[in-house]
Design a protein around this motif. Structure first.
Motif, PDB file in Angstrom:
ATOM      1  N   ASP A  31       0.859  -1.183   0.000  1.00  0.00           N
ATOM      2  CA  ASP A  31       0.000   0.000   0.000  1.00  0.00           C
ATOM      3  C   ASP A  31       0.891   1.228   0.000  1.00  0.00           C
ATOM      4  OD1 ASP A  31      -2.147  -1.722   0.305  1.00  0.00           O
ATOM      5  OD2 ASP A  31      -1.999  -1.657   2.481  1.00  0.00           O
ATOM      6  N   LYS A  32       1.039   1.835  -1.143  1.00  0.00           N
ATOM      7  CA  LYS A  32       1.937   2.975  -1.254  1.00  0.00           C
ATOM      8  C   LYS A  32       1.235   4.245  -0.767  1.00  0.00           C
ATOM      9  CE  LYS A  32       4.474   0.979  -5.058  1.00  0.00           C
ATOM     10  NZ  LYS A  32       5.635   0.533  -4.410  1.00  0.00           N
ATOM     11  N   HIS A  33       1.618   4.684   0.436  1.00  0.00           N
ATOM     12  CA  HIS A  33       1.047   5.883   1.033  1.00  0.00           C
ATOM     13  C   HIS A  33       2.084   6.997   0.975  1.00  0.00           C
ATOM     14  CE1 HIS A  33      -2.284   3.550   2.536  1.00  0.00           C
ATOM     15  NE2 HIS A  33      -1.448   2.709   3.119  1.00  0.00           N
ATOM     16  N   ASP A  34       1.642   8.160   0.497  1.00  0.00           N
ATOM     17  CA  ASP A  34       2.548   9.308   0.397  1.00  0.00           C
ATOM     18  C   ASP A  34       3.039   9.765   1.761  1.00  0.00           C
ATOM     19  OD1 ASP A  34       2.434   9.409  -2.370  1.00  0.00           O
ATOM     20  OD2 ASP A  34       0.709  10.779  -2.369  1.00  0.00           O
ATOM     21  N   PHE A  35       2.166   9.710   2.758  1.00  0.00           N
ATOM     22  CA  PHE A  35       2.538  10.120   4.118  1.00  0.00           C
ATOM     23  C   PHE A  35       3.679   9.251   4.644  1.00  0.00           C
ATOM     24  CE2 PHE A  35       1.986   9.935   8.757  1.00  0.00           C
ATOM     25  CZ  PHE A  35       2.032  11.284   9.067  1.00  0.00           C
ATOM     26  N   ALA A  36       3.548   7.946   4.488  1.00  0.00           N
ATOM     27  CA  ALA A  36       4.580   7.021   4.957  1.00  0.00           C
ATOM     28  C   ALA A  36       5.862   7.191   4.143  1.00  0.00           C
ATOM     29  CB  ALA A  36       4.086   5.584   4.862  1.00  0.00           C
ATOM     30  N   ARG A  37       5.724   7.366   2.846  1.00  0.00           N
ATOM     31  CA  ARG A  37       6.904   7.534   1.987  1.00  0.00           C
ATOM     32  C   ARG A  37       7.711   8.759   2.389  1.00  0.00           C
ATOM     33  NH1 ARG A  37       5.625   7.670  -4.182  1.00  0.00           N
ATOM     34  NH2 ARG A  37       3.915   6.625  -3.179  1.00  0.00           N
ATOM     35  N   PHE A  38       7.023   9.850   2.727  1.00  0.00           N
ATOM     36  CA  PHE A  38       7.697  11.066   3.173  1.00  0.00           C
ATOM     37  C   PHE A  38       8.528  10.803   4.424  1.00  0.00           C
ATOM     38  CE2 PHE A  38       7.601  14.697   6.083  1.00  0.00           C
ATOM     39  CZ  PHE A  38       8.319  15.620   5.352  1.00  0.00           C
ATOM     40  N   HIS A  39       7.937  10.126   5.408  1.00  0.00           N
ATOM     41  CA  HIS A  39       8.633   9.883   6.663  1.00  0.00           C
ATOM     42  C   HIS A  39       9.748   8.851   6.505  1.00  0.00           C
ATOM     43  CE1 HIS A  39       6.399  12.509   9.273  1.00  0.00           C
ATOM     44  NE2 HIS A  39       5.317  12.179   8.582  1.00  0.00           N
ATOM     45  N   ILE A  40       9.578   7.894   5.633  1.00  0.00           N
ATOM     46  CA  ILE A  40      10.653   6.935   5.371  1.00  0.00           C
ATOM     47  C   ILE A  40      11.854   7.655   4.779  1.00  0.00           C
ATOM     48  CG2 ILE A  40      11.328   4.983   3.927  1.00  0.00           C
ATOM     49  CD1 ILE A  40       8.400   3.975   4.242  1.00  0.00           C
ATOM     50  N   ARG A  41      11.604   8.550   3.822  1.00  0.00           N
ATOM     51  CA  ARG A  41      12.717   9.308   3.231  1.00  0.00           C
ATOM     52  C   ARG A  41      13.366  10.232   4.254  1.00  0.00           C
ATOM     53  NH1 ARG A  41      10.006  11.662  -2.085  1.00  0.00           N
ATOM     54  NH2 ARG A  41       8.667  12.339  -0.420  1.00  0.00           N
ATOM     55  N   GLN A  42      12.565  10.856   5.122  1.00  0.00           N
ATOM     56  CA  GLN A  42      13.119  11.721   6.153  1.00  0.00           C
ATOM     57  C   GLN A  42      14.049  10.948   7.080  1.00  0.00           C
ATOM     58  OE1 GLN A  42      12.824  15.039   6.872  1.00  0.00           O
ATOM     59  NE2 GLN A  42      11.788  15.298   4.928  1.00  0.00           N
ATOM     60  N   ASN A  43      13.597   9.779   7.527  1.00  0.00           N
ATOM     61  CA  ASN A  43      14.408   9.002   8.451  1.00  0.00           C
ATOM     62  C   ASN A  43      15.638   8.425   7.759  1.00  0.00           C
ATOM     63  OD1 ASN A  43      15.032   7.950  10.961  1.00  0.00           O
ATOM     64  ND2 ASN A  43      14.173   5.976  10.417  1.00  0.00           N
ATOM     65  N   PHE A  44      15.502   8.045   6.513  1.00  0.00           N
ATOM     66  CA  PHE A  44      16.664   7.563   5.771  1.00  0.00           C
ATOM     67  C   PHE A  44      17.743   8.647   5.684  1.00  0.00           C
ATOM     68  CE2 PHE A  44      18.941   6.464   1.816  1.00  0.00           C
ATOM     69  CZ  PHE A  44      19.378   5.207   2.174  1.00  0.00           C
ATOM     70  N   GLY A  45      17.319   9.868   5.430  1.00  0.00           N
ATOM     71  CA  GLY A  45      18.251  10.994   5.391  1.00  0.00           C
ATOM     72  C   GLY A  45      18.894  11.261   6.747  1.00  0.00           C
ATOM     73  N   LEU A  46      18.098  11.146   7.814  1.00  0.00           N
ATOM     74  CA  LEU A  46      18.654  11.313   9.151  1.00  0.00           C
ATOM     75  C   LEU A  46      19.687  10.232   9.482  1.00  0.00           C
ATOM     76  CD1 LEU A  46      15.472  12.243  11.208  1.00  0.00           C
ATOM     77  CD2 LEU A  46      17.452  13.696  10.765  1.00  0.00           C
ATOM     78  N   ASN A  47      19.390   9.010   9.087  1.00  0.00           N
ATOM     79  CA  ASN A  47      20.331   7.917   9.329  1.00  0.00           C
ATOM     80  C   ASN A  47      21.628   8.135   8.555  1.00  0.00           C
ATOM     81  OD1 ASN A  47      18.774   6.457  11.133  1.00  0.00           O
ATOM     82  ND2 ASN A  47      17.734   5.324   9.514  1.00  0.00           N
ATOM     83  N   LEU A  48      21.549   8.628   7.342  1.00  0.00           N
ATOM     84  CA  LEU A  48      22.759   8.905   6.566  1.00  0.00           C
ATOM     85  C   LEU A  48      23.555  10.056   7.190  1.00  0.00           C
ATOM     86  CD1 LEU A  48      21.605   8.635   2.855  1.00  0.00           C
ATOM     87  CD2 LEU A  48      23.065   7.067   4.132  1.00  0.00           C
ATOM     88  N   PHE A  49      22.840  11.045   7.694  1.00  0.00           N
ATOM     89  CA  PHE A  49      23.499  12.197   8.310  1.00  0.00           C
ATOM     90  C   PHE A  49      24.287  11.797   9.547  1.00  0.00           C
ATOM     91  CE2 PHE A  49      23.352  15.880  11.211  1.00  0.00           C
ATOM     92  CZ  PHE A  49      24.081  16.781  10.445  1.00  0.00           C
ATOM     93  N   PHE A  50      23.678  10.936  10.374  1.00  0.00           N
ATOM     94  CA  PHE A  50      24.356  10.525  11.614  1.00  0.00           C
ATOM     95  C   PHE A  50      25.308   9.392  11.329  1.00  0.00           C
ATOM     96  CE2 PHE A  50      20.577  12.538  13.600  1.00  0.00           C
ATOM     97  CZ  PHE A  50      21.255  13.507  14.279  1.00  0.00           C
TER      98      PHE A  50
END
Length: 50
Positions: A31-50
């Protein structure tokens, strides 16, 4: 009218750990949800940053 966006559980799981991001990606494949996709990308970016 519901104020809870679709994919809220997937978005929450994405922030649990680095592994949570991978779990959330697989949860969002069916189930491709835009809300979930946004937060997955946000957290992926945070993980790369740290």
């Amino acid at each position: 009218m519901s104020t809870n966006p679709k994919g809220k559980t997937t978005a929450i799981v994405s922030y649990l750990t680095g592994v949570g991001t991978l779990i959330a990606i697989t949860m969002n494949m069916d189930d491709k949800h835009d809300f979930a996709r946004f937060h997955i990308r946000q957290n992926f970016g945070l993980n790369l940053f740290f």
